[in-house]
Design a protein around this motif. Structure first.
Motif, short mmCIF file in Angstrom:
data_model
loop_
_atom_site.label_atom_id
_atom_site.label_comp_id
_atom_site.label_asym_id
_atom_site.label_seq_id
_atom_site.Cartn_x
_atom_site.Cartn_y
_atom_site.Cartn_z
N GLY A 22 -144.52 103.94 10.92
CA GLY A 22 -145.00 104.04 12.30
C GLY A 22 -143.90 104.01 13.33
N MET A 23 -142.65 103.94 12.88
CA MET A 23 -141.53 103.92 13.84
C MET A 23 -141.38 105.28 14.51
SD MET A 23 -138.71 101.59 11.77
CE MET A 23 -137.49 101.82 13.08
N LEU A 24 -140.66 105.30 15.62
CA LEU A 24 -140.53 106.51 16.42
C LEU A 24 -139.87 107.65 15.63
CD1 LEU A 24 -139.37 105.17 19.91
CD2 LEU A 24 -141.69 105.46 19.02
N LYS A 25 -140.46 108.82 15.74
CA LYS A 25 -139.89 110.02 15.11
C LYS A 25 -138.96 110.71 16.11
CE LYS A 25 -142.80 109.34 11.68
NZ LYS A 25 -143.53 108.18 12.20
N ASN A 26 -138.28 111.75 15.64
CA ASN A 26 -137.39 112.52 16.52
C ASN A 26 -138.13 113.08 17.72
OD1 ASN A 26 -135.09 112.07 14.97
ND2 ASN A 26 -135.40 113.90 13.71
N SER A 27 -139.38 113.52 17.49
CA SER A 27 -140.17 114.08 18.59
C SER A 27 -140.49 113.02 19.63
CB SER A 27 -141.48 114.68 18.04
OG SER A 27 -142.23 113.71 17.33
N GLU A 294 -125.06 101.11 9.46
CA GLU A 294 -126.05 100.09 9.14
C GLU A 294 -127.45 100.71 9.03
OE1 GLU A 294 -127.16 95.75 10.93
OE2 GLU A 294 -127.46 97.46 12.27
N ALA A 295 -127.78 101.60 9.95
CA ALA A 295 -129.10 102.25 9.92
C ALA A 295 -129.30 103.02 8.62
CB ALA A 295 -129.25 103.18 11.12
N LYS A 296 -128.27 103.73 8.16
CA LYS A 296 -128.38 104.48 6.90
C LYS A 296 -128.56 103.54 5.72
CE LYS A 296 -125.59 108.42 8.46
NZ LYS A 296 -124.32 109.18 8.25
N LYS A 297 -127.81 102.45 5.71
CA LYS A 297 -127.92 101.51 4.60
C LYS A 297 -129.29 100.85 4.56
CE LYS A 297 -123.01 100.29 4.05
NZ LYS A 297 -122.98 100.53 2.59
N ASN A 298 -129.82 100.48 5.73
CA ASN A 298 -131.13 99.84 5.75
C ASN A 298 -132.25 100.82 5.44
OD1 ASN A 298 -130.91 96.93 6.43
ND2 ASN A 298 -129.77 97.69 8.19
N ALA A 299 -132.11 102.06 5.89
CA ALA A 299 -133.12 103.06 5.55
C ALA A 299 -133.16 103.32 4.05
CB ALA A 299 -132.84 104.37 6.32
N SER A 300 -132.00 103.28 3.40
CA SER A 300 -131.94 103.55 1.96
C SER A 300 -132.56 102.42 1.14
CB SER A 300 -130.49 103.78 1.52
OG SER A 300 -129.72 102.61 1.66
N LYS A 316 -134.33 94.96 10.82
CA LYS A 316 -133.08 95.51 11.35
C LYS A 316 -133.32 96.87 12.02
CE LYS A 316 -129.53 92.79 10.34
NZ LYS A 316 -128.51 92.39 11.34
N LEU A 317 -134.08 97.74 11.35
CA LEU A 317 -134.35 99.07 11.90
C LEU A 317 -135.23 98.98 13.15
CD1 LEU A 317 -135.02 101.12 8.62
CD2 LEU A 317 -132.97 101.19 10.07
N LYS A 318 -136.18 98.07 13.13
CA LYS A 318 -137.07 97.92 14.28
C LYS A 318 -136.30 97.38 15.48
CE LYS A 318 -141.35 98.40 15.68
NZ LYS A 318 -142.05 99.71 15.64
N ILE A 346 -131.90 106.94 13.84
CA ILE A 346 -132.40 106.16 12.71
C ILE A 346 -132.95 107.14 11.67
CG2 ILE A 346 -134.03 104.39 11.94
CD1 ILE A 346 -133.99 103.25 14.75
N PRO A 347 -132.32 107.24 10.50
CA PRO A 347 -132.77 108.21 9.48
C PRO A 347 -134.02 107.70 8.75
CG PRO A 347 -130.90 106.98 8.66
CD PRO A 347 -131.14 106.48 10.06
N LEU A 348 -135.18 108.17 9.15
CA LEU A 348 -136.44 107.71 8.57
C LEU A 348 -136.91 108.59 7.43
CD1 LEU A 348 -138.40 106.74 11.81
CD2 LEU A 348 -137.15 105.24 10.25
#
Length: 350
Positions: A22-27, A294-300, A316-318, A346-348
């Motif tokens: 539910g986090m924000l998308k690129n759009s 950090e965002a990439k590591k947490n998304a993975s 962390k991502l939120k 943020i790479p979701l």
């Protein structure tokens, strides 16, 4: 292991993955960056999974937006925490500790600058609020703060034995924060290691990165300061990928080039300095580069199942998403729309 995990925490894992989806998308970010006023920003946010978080709460302001975003993060955290069982309950408390440390550091800085305690308490991050904070409205100096809060709080375990309360006023608040963070990271690393399995694998990697980032950042910030190398070393967490010899070199580094050489030699962090050097407009800082990594590591973290790392990574991502929205809001509020796109992606898609 997977069956036991699903029985105990499968619901919370699925719920957290749903929160992350539910986090924000690129759009959504595109819509935000095209807003012309804070009222437009708030309307745009209402159209996302945040919903009507601003209903009946006064005039549009960056402070209001930030407060409501933090409240939503706290609500999601509290739901997970309240429905958890051990050892996840203790793990979730560890996630809260950095916010407590930041709140305490802010209170110390505020008291040093003679700011009213009631006003400072309103500025505390809700995830870092604990019972003892409500009892310090009448605190007037650092000795009282130490007696009322530091000694009798969850973060008391992270206070170095060589930090005398009588000298807190003379010690730079960032040194206090760094000392608490070092003990926190090392304690959390040890706790996650004891859990074993995928949780230990994922979390020790994330916490080692955090330890390295703090050591490198402290080394860079200390270049133009009066902090002596032995004191710098005491602030470096020792649970990172960087070996002790690298931390020794960082402590005695006299310029950014030497720090870059150490980072290249031991763990490849030097490339962050290379990208930083190529940023000709000066808008993307070294901190921003670390946040992107950090965002990439947490998304993975979400690529694996049956581990507690997704709870840590989601928070962390939120928090980074909240930071992005506040950045965009500040740019719009100050009519600096040329900087509005300098938020952290943020790479979701992981």
């Amino acid at each position: 292991m997977s069956m036991m995990f699903n029985m105990e925490w499968g619901y919370l894992e699925a719920l957290t993955r749903g929160f992350k989806n539910g986090m924000l998308k690129n759009s959504d970010y595109l819509n935000l960056t095209q807003c012309e006023s804070l009222e437009d920003v708030m309307i745009s946010i209402i159209g996302t999974d945040y919903g009507n978080i601003f209903g009946g709460h006064g005039e549009p302001s960056v402070g209001l937006i930030n407060m409501r975003l933090q409240d939503r993060l706290r609500q999601q955290f509290d739901y997970i925490r309240c429905h958890s069982s051990e050892p996840l309950t203790t793990f979730m408390e560890y996630i809260r500790y950095p916010y407590m440390i930041d709140n305490i550091a802010m209170l110390i800085a505020g008291l040093n600058n003679r700011r009213p305690m009631k006003r400072l308490l309103k500025m505390c991050h809700p995830l870092g609020v604990f019972d003892q904070l409500g009892a310090i409205e009448l605190v007037t100096d650092l000795s009282e703060l130490f007696d009322c809060v530091l000694i009798d709080t969850p973060i008391a375990q992270f206070i170095p034995s060589d930090m005398p309360r009588e000298s807190l006023r003379e010690i730079d608040v960032e040194i206090v924060r760094a000392s608490l963070y070092r003990a926190y990271l090392e304690g959390f690393y040890t706790y996650c290691s004891s859990l074993g399995g995928s949780t230990a694998e994922v979390m020790t990697n994330l916490l080692a990165f955090e330890a390295d980032r703090r050591a490198i950042t402290i080394a860079v910030n200390a270049l133009d300061s009066e902090i002596r190398p032995p004191h710098r070393k005491k602030m470096f967490p020792t649970c990172g990928h960087l070996p002790q010899v690298a931390l020794d070199h960082l402590a005695y580094a006299t310029d950014a080039e030497k720090i870059r050489d150490v980072c290249n030699m031991y763990d490849g962090y030097g490339k962050l300095f290379d990208i930083f050097d190529r940023d000709t407009d000066g808008m993307i800082t070294l901190e921003d580069r670390f946040l992107m990594l950090e965002a990439k590591k947490n998304a993975s973290s979400f690529l694996q199942q049956y581990h507690f790392g997704i709870f840590y990574s989601f928070i962390k991502l939120k928090q980074l998403e909240c930071r992005n929205i506040v950045w965009i809001s500040e740019c719009i509020s100050q009519r600096q729309t040329d900087k509005v796109n300098y938020y952290i992606p943020i790479p979701l898609d992981y």
